[in-house]
Motif scaffolding. Structure first.
Motif: not given
Length: 134
Positions: A9, A11, A16-17, A20-21, A35, A37, A65
């Protein structure tokens, strides 16, 4: 038994992370979730885990993103376009942007889809069914 997937992911939004996770974990379809960023962190991850000749396990899907500091999603897509990858990456743009120019620009790269935030269980399971059942 269903195969579980490794997902990156990308972002910059902390909340939001988390969402989403949690959504991905609740589906039970992911084995590992990583993740990043911003796009630069994602590029470094790809270099370590996905390039031909690296020992990393790779990933199955990137949720990307578009609007991030340091390196945005478009810059990330441009950068990895020249990489020699072990396997093609499945990249789905996950963004708040509904601007048709962003959508058109994103599809100039080899992305597998375009989703609007927030991610939901329905969106993720539908995505899984379309992209990952190999």
């Amino acid at each position: 038994m269903e195969k579980k997937y490794k997902i990156l992911v990308v972002d910059d939004d902390f909340i939001n992370n988390i969402i989403t996770e949690e959504i991905i974990r609740n589906t039970g379809l992911a084995d590992e979730i990583y993740l990043a960023t911003n796009g630069q962190e994602a590029v470094e991850f790809i270099k370590q885990h996905c390039l031909a000749g690296t020992a990393g396990q790779g990933i199955d899907l990137i949720l990307l993103d578009l609007n991030m500091p340091i390196m945005d999603g478009f810059e990330f897509l441009e950068k990895i376009d020249s990489f020699s990858l072990r396997h093609p990456l499945k990249i789905v743009v996950l963004t708040t942007s509904t601007d048709n120019r962003d959508i058109d620009r994103a599809y100039k790269y080899p992305i597998a889809g375009f989703l609007s935030k927030p991610l939901t269980i329905d969106k993720f399971t539908s995505l899984y069914g379309k992209l990952l059942p190999e």
